[in-house]
Write an enzyme that holds these catalytic residues in place. Structure first.
Site, short mmCIF file in Angstrom:
data_model
loop_
_atom_site.label_atom_id
_atom_site.label_comp_id
_atom_site.label_asym_id
_atom_site.label_seq_id
_atom_site.Cartn_x
_atom_site.Cartn_y
_atom_site.Cartn_z
N GLN A 102 47.59 -25.20 5.78
CA GLN A 102 48.89 -26.24 5.72
C GLN A 102 49.44 -27.46 6.45
OE1 GLN A 102 52.26 -25.09 2.06
NE2 GLN A 102 51.33 -23.63 3.05
N ASN A 103 48.60 -26.51 7.85
CA ASN A 103 49.12 -27.06 8.62
C ASN A 103 48.30 -28.63 9.06
OD1 ASN A 103 50.72 -25.31 9.07
ND2 ASN A 103 49.97 -24.21 10.55
N ASP A 105 47.76 -29.71 12.74
CA ASP A 105 47.64 -29.10 14.13
C ASP A 105 46.52 -28.88 14.42
OD1 ASP A 105 50.15 -26.37 13.42
OD2 ASP A 105 47.34 -26.43 14.03
N HIS A 120 45.33 -29.97 4.00
CA HIS A 120 46.73 -31.35 4.22
C HIS A 120 45.79 -32.22 5.61
CE1 HIS A 120 50.02 -29.01 2.47
NE2 HIS A 120 49.39 -29.46 1.15
N CYS A 150 37.06 -52.88 10.09
CA CYS A 150 36.94 -53.81 8.87
C CYS A 150 38.41 -54.76 8.75
CB CYS A 150 36.84 -52.27 7.54
SG CYS A 150 38.29 -51.74 7.37
N THR A 188 55.30 -19.42 5.60
CA THR A 188 55.38 -20.66 4.39
C THR A 188 56.25 -21.06 3.80
OG1 THR A 188 53.99 -22.39 2.99
CG2 THR A 188 53.38 -20.25 2.55
N PRO A 214 59.95 -14.10 8.52
CA PRO A 214 61.31 -13.95 9.23
C PRO A 214 62.59 -14.14 7.97
CG PRO A 214 61.08 -15.74 9.47
CD PRO A 214 59.32 -15.45 9.14
C1 BV8 Z 1 50.72 -33.54 -4.68
C2 BV8 Z 1 51.14 -33.18 6.07
C3 BV8 Z 1 49.81 -35.14 -7.25
C4 BV8 Z 1 51.82 -34.10 5.95
C5 BV8 Z 1 51.76 -32.74 3.86
C6 BV8 Z 1 53.69 -29.82 -8.50
C7 BV8 Z 1 52.61 -29.66 -8.62
C8 BV8 Z 1 52.27 -30.65 -7.97
C9 BV8 Z 1 52.83 -31.58 -7.20
C10 BV8 Z 1 54.32 -31.30 -7.09
C11 BV8 Z 1 54.54 -30.89 -8.17
N1 BV8 Z 1 56.34 -30.28 -7.69
C12 BV8 Z 1 56.07 -31.43 -6.75
C13 BV8 Z 1 54.76 -32.11 -6.18
C14 BV8 Z 1 55.05 -33.15 -5.16
C15 BV8 Z 1 55.04 -32.25 -3.87
C16 BV8 Z 1 55.85 -31.12 -3.62
O1 BV8 Z 1 55.44 -30.49 -3.76
N2 BV8 Z 1 56.62 -31.42 -3.54
C17 BV8 Z 1 58.18 -29.90 -3.04
C18 BV8 Z 1 58.79 -31.10 -1.77
C19 BV8 Z 1 58.79 -29.97 -3.62
N3 BV8 Z 1 53.46 -32.61 -4.03
C20 BV8 Z 1 52.87 -33.05 -3.57
O2 BV8 Z 1 53.71 -34.43 -2.94
C21 BV8 Z 1 51.01 -33.20 -2.81
N4 BV8 Z 1 50.47 -33.97 -3.45
O3 BV8 Z 1 50.29 -33.02 -5.52
O4 BV8 Z 1 49.55 -34.63 -5.59
C22 BV8 Z 1 48.94 -35.46 -7.44
C23 BV8 Z 1 47.76 -35.48 -8.01
C24 BV8 Z 1 45.99 -36.07 -8.34
C25 BV8 Z 1 46.95 -36.84 -7.96
C26 BV8 Z 1 47.90 -38.56 -7.40
C27 BV8 Z 1 48.46 -37.52 -6.76
C28 BV8 Z 1 51.04 -33.78 -1.65
C29 BV8 Z 1 51.21 -31.93 -0.71
C30 BV8 Z 1 51.68 -31.80 1.12
C31 BV8 Z 1 52.49 -33.20 1.69
N5 BV8 Z 1 51.48 -32.93 3.24
N6 BV8 Z 1 51.62 -32.36 5.56
C32 BV8 Z 1 52.67 -33.75 7.31
O5 BV8 Z 1 52.99 -33.37 7.92
O6 BV8 Z 1 53.26 -35.62 7.93
S1 BV8 Z 1 53.23 -31.22 3.09
C33 BV8 Z 1 54.48 -30.45 4.73
O7 BV8 Z 1 55.38 -29.78 4.33
C34 BV8 Z 1 53.10 -29.53 5.36
O8 BV8 Z 1 52.42 -29.96 5.84
C35 BV8 Z 1 53.17 -28.21 5.43
O9 BV8 Z 1 52.30 -27.87 4.42
C36 BV8 Z 1 54.36 -28.65 4.63
C37 BV8 Z 1 56.32 -27.39 5.09
O10 BV8 Z 1 55.64 -26.57 4.50
P1 BV8 Z 1 55.47 -25.12 5.53
O11 BV8 Z 1 54.10 -25.54 5.98
O12 BV8 Z 1 55.98 -24.41 4.40
O13 BV8 Z 1 56.31 -25.72 6.57
P2 BV8 Z 1 58.16 -25.44 5.95
O14 BV8 Z 1 58.35 -25.66 7.43
O15 BV8 Z 1 58.34 -25.66 4.92
O16 BV8 Z 1 58.40 -23.42 6.35
C38 BV8 Z 1 58.07 -22.80 7.69
C39 BV8 Z 1 58.07 -21.22 6.91
O17 BV8 Z 1 58.18 -20.43 8.31
C40 BV8 Z 1 59.67 -20.85 6.91
O18 BV8 Z 1 59.56 -20.00 5.56
C41 BV8 Z 1 60.08 -19.65 8.12
O19 BV8 Z 1 60.74 -19.22 7.70
C42 BV8 Z 1 59.02 -19.86 8.42
N7 BV8 Z 1 58.90 -19.12 9.40
C43 BV8 Z 1 59.65 -19.60 10.86
N8 BV8 Z 1 58.63 -18.82 12.29
C44 BV8 Z 1 58.27 -17.85 11.42
C45 BV8 Z 1 57.76 -18.44 10.54
N9 BV8 Z 1 57.09 -17.54 10.03
C46 BV8 Z 1 56.38 -16.84 10.74
N10 BV8 Z 1 56.58 -17.02 11.58
C47 BV8 Z 1 57.29 -17.15 12.82
N11 BV8 Z 1 57.27 -17.55 14.11
#
Ligand code: BV8
Length: 244
Positions: A102-103, A105, A120, A150, A188, A214
């Site tokens: 999902q990253n 980077d 993503h 363009c 994630t 964690p």
């Molecule tokens: C879509 C790019 C539909 C941009 C990102 C149900 C079904 C479908 C869609 C939805 C749904 N419900 C809601 C939705 C809408 C939405 C959604 O999911 N919202 C959420 C908030 C509820 N989804 C969407 O909009 C998606 N699109 O479904 O479109 C559609 C279909 C057809 C036609 C038109 C439309 C698009 C989602 C993509 C969004 N873009 N990134 C940018 O980065 O600026 S997502 C973004 O958030 C990041 O990419 C990242 O992937 C994500 C965050 O998630 P994580 O990676 O999990 O990161 P997070 O900080 O949350 O967690 C970190 C974890 O690591 C923690 O658990 C922590 O404990 C752990 N951790 C910390 N340190 C460590 C560690 N683990 C291991 N080691 C460590 N050292």
């Protein structure tokens, strides 16, 4: 944890195909704040889910452009960490390892992983808003979006909230997870759909699900095992256990 590591190592060693779903947590030890932490400092009072949308961009192109530019500059000189490299080593031990990230980077590629699905997109790439013309060499520090040849304004080549994921990448991700022996879910929060549905899809098709985090997440309840810890520590220990 030691017993869990042995169990997971045994499963991995006998696997033909492993899928690894990664999130922002695997890059945290490289110094990249996780997605929810990314809202620090200047961006503390902005909601990522508002900025990372088409509406947010059209409402204020300079603001959103600068937010991505700041993140891209912050990512530019970061390096993969031991967690990324452990996954590269796993690829030399198992017939098929698919990284589904999902990253945005680019650190898995920088570490040397070969089969990567970027769900993503990538913050290192740009495309134009109207026609999707790709553009890679964009100057840092611009205050507003430059124009494509363009005439359309550029945007980061990432998937915003409310936007569909790249069809081919998403279809392949579900297909690979649906035929995996083991799915590792690393760093994630399991909140963002449709990526967060991949582990459950794997479980329904018989995959052994291992979470590395964690903290517990919504994925924990469908995982066969939670290796509670930092990916930069747990993944290398897993590789070491596989060599025992
Ligand atoms: C879509 C790019 C539909 C941009 C990102 C149900 C079904 C479908 C869609 C939805 C749904 N419900 C809601 C939705 C809408 C939405 C959604 O999911 N919202 C959420 C908030 C509820 N989804 C969407 O909009 C998606 N699109 O479904 O479109 C559609 C279909 C057809 C036609 C038109 C439309 C698009 C989602 C993509 C969004 N873009 N990134 C940018 O980065 O600026 S997502 C973004 O958030 C990041 O990419 C990242 O992937 C994500 C965050 O998630 P994580 O990676 O999990 O990161 P997070 O900080 O949350 O967690 C970190 C974890 O690591 C923690 O658990 C922590 O404990 C752990 N951790 C910390 N340190 C460590 C560690 N683990 C291991 N080691 C460590 N050292």
């Amino acid at each position: 944890m030691q017993e869990q590591l042995k169990t997971v190592a045994r499963r991995l060693k006998s696997a033909g195909k492993i899928c690894v779903l990664t999130g922002a947590g695997i890059s945290k030890e490289s110094g990249i704040p996780t997605f929810r932490e990314a809202q620090t400092g200047l961006w503390a009072n902005f909601d990522a889910e508002r900025l990372a949308t088409i509406q947010g961009y059209l409402a204020d192109p300079p603001l959103v452009w600068q937010w991505y530019d700041t993140r891209r500059v912050g990512i530019a000189d970061t390096q993969p960490n031991a967690g990324h490299y452990a996954l590269v080593e796993l690829e030399s031990m198992i017939p098929s390892v698919v990284i589904i990230t999902q990253n945005i980077d680019g650190l898995h590629a920088k570490a040397g992983s070969r089969d990567i699905i970027e769900l993503h997109g990538s913050i290192l790439k740009y495309r134009c808003f109207d026609a999707g013309h790709p553009q890679s060499d964009v100057a840092a520090g611009l205050k507003e979006p430059p124009q494509c040849r363009c005439g359309s304004m550029l945007r980061p080549d990432v998937v915003w909230f409310g936007e569909a994921l790249p069809q081919e990448a998403l279809e392949r991700a579900f297909q690979e997870v649906g035929s995996a022996d083991v799915v590792l879910v690393v760093g994630t929060s399991g909140l963002v759909q449709p990526a967060a549905s991949l582990p459950d899809h794997g479980a329904r098709n018989g995959a052994f699900i291992v979470e590395v985090n964690p903290e517990e997440t919504p994925i924990t309840e469908i995982a066969d095992c939670l290796l509670q810890g930092l990916s930069g520590t747990v993944l290398p220990r897993l590789i070491a256990e596989m060599k025992e």
